[in-house]
Design a protein around this motif. Sequence first.
Motif, PDB file in Angstrom:
ATOM      1  N   ASP A 286       0.812  -1.217   0.000  1.00  0.00           N
ATOM      2  CA  ASP A 286       0.000   0.000   0.000  1.00  0.00           C
ATOM      3  C   ASP A 286       0.846   1.268   0.000  1.00  0.00           C
ATOM      4  OD1 ASP A 286      -3.017  -0.905   0.595  1.00  0.00           O
ATOM      5  OD2 ASP A 286      -1.636  -2.237   1.647  1.00  0.00           O
TER       6      ASP A 286
ATOM      7  N   ARG B 242      -6.910   4.621   6.996  1.00  0.00           N
ATOM      8  CA  ARG B 242      -8.124   5.327   6.586  1.00  0.00           C
ATOM      9  C   ARG B 242      -8.679   4.728   5.294  1.00  0.00           C
ATOM     10  NH1 ARG B 242      -6.281  10.164   7.351  1.00  0.00           N
ATOM     11  NH2 ARG B 242      -5.520  10.472   5.222  1.00  0.00           N
ATOM     12  N   ARG B 243      -7.768   4.334   4.405  1.00  0.00           N
ATOM     13  CA  ARG B 243      -8.178   3.727   3.140  1.00  0.00           C
ATOM     14  C   ARG B 243      -8.953   2.427   3.378  1.00  0.00           C
ATOM     15  NH1 ARG B 243      -3.073   2.655   0.049  1.00  0.00           N
ATOM     16  NH2 ARG B 243      -2.780   4.861   0.541  1.00  0.00           N
ATOM     17  N   TYR B 244      -8.585   1.717   4.434  1.00  0.00           N
ATOM     18  CA  TYR B 244      -9.248   0.457   4.774  1.00  0.00           C
ATOM     19  C   TYR B 244     -10.307   0.622   5.867  1.00  0.00           C
ATOM     20  CZ  TYR B 244      -5.836  -2.113   1.984  1.00  0.00           C
ATOM     21  OH  TYR B 244      -5.074  -2.613   0.943  1.00  0.00           O
TER      22      TYR B 244
END
Length: 222
Positions: free
Chosen positions: A95, A116-118
């Motif tokens: 990532d 935050r993306r997950y």
Amino acid sequence: MIRILIAEDEEPIANLIKMNLRRAGYHCTWAADGEQAADLMDQEKFDLMLLDIMLPGINGYELMEYARTLELPVIFLTALGSTENKVKGLKMGADDYLTKPFEIVELLARVEAVLRRYHKTETILNVFDVVIDTASRSVTRDGEQIQLTMKEFDLLLLLARNRNIALYRETIYENVWGGDYMGQSRTVDLHIQRLKKKLNWDNEITAVYKVGYRLEAEREGE
């Protein structure tokens, strides 16, 4: 609590990362080699792995392949800074890719961005006597709300996520206001003073000579 696996064979680096991540509110587990990291991945559930490539035994690239089968987000932390290595790591599914040496502030920002993306970020931060709710962007003490402006809240959040780290005025300005910091600007200093007054944190936020400001880490037991 967010659980992070640190796969790093250099103990001083691992300890530095672990100390700062814990102060930011994360639970950390350290693996000194690839085999230990693989065993821990089997035994426990992690939200993110910080992965060195040049690990003894099972190397970082091999662990990356295993992490993909577990759908575990990975940030490579490595001294291998060539474009070829970065491209290989990212193509394998990492990532992010951070080259040593790195600033702790940057590492914490990248960790937060991946989480935050997950959708795995903590929404509640407890710092000294206040509770910071990142979802509602509210700050309370003993259930009573403390009124902060948008920039004051962003400033508090930056300090809270980098406890005990001396932040340069330039770093604070770039993260809270965006753009380049103009050395003659008093914006950061004025907002720090207002924040200290509203939170009654005269001793908690300290000035660092010729650098900027630091939010002190809470002592053990507090």
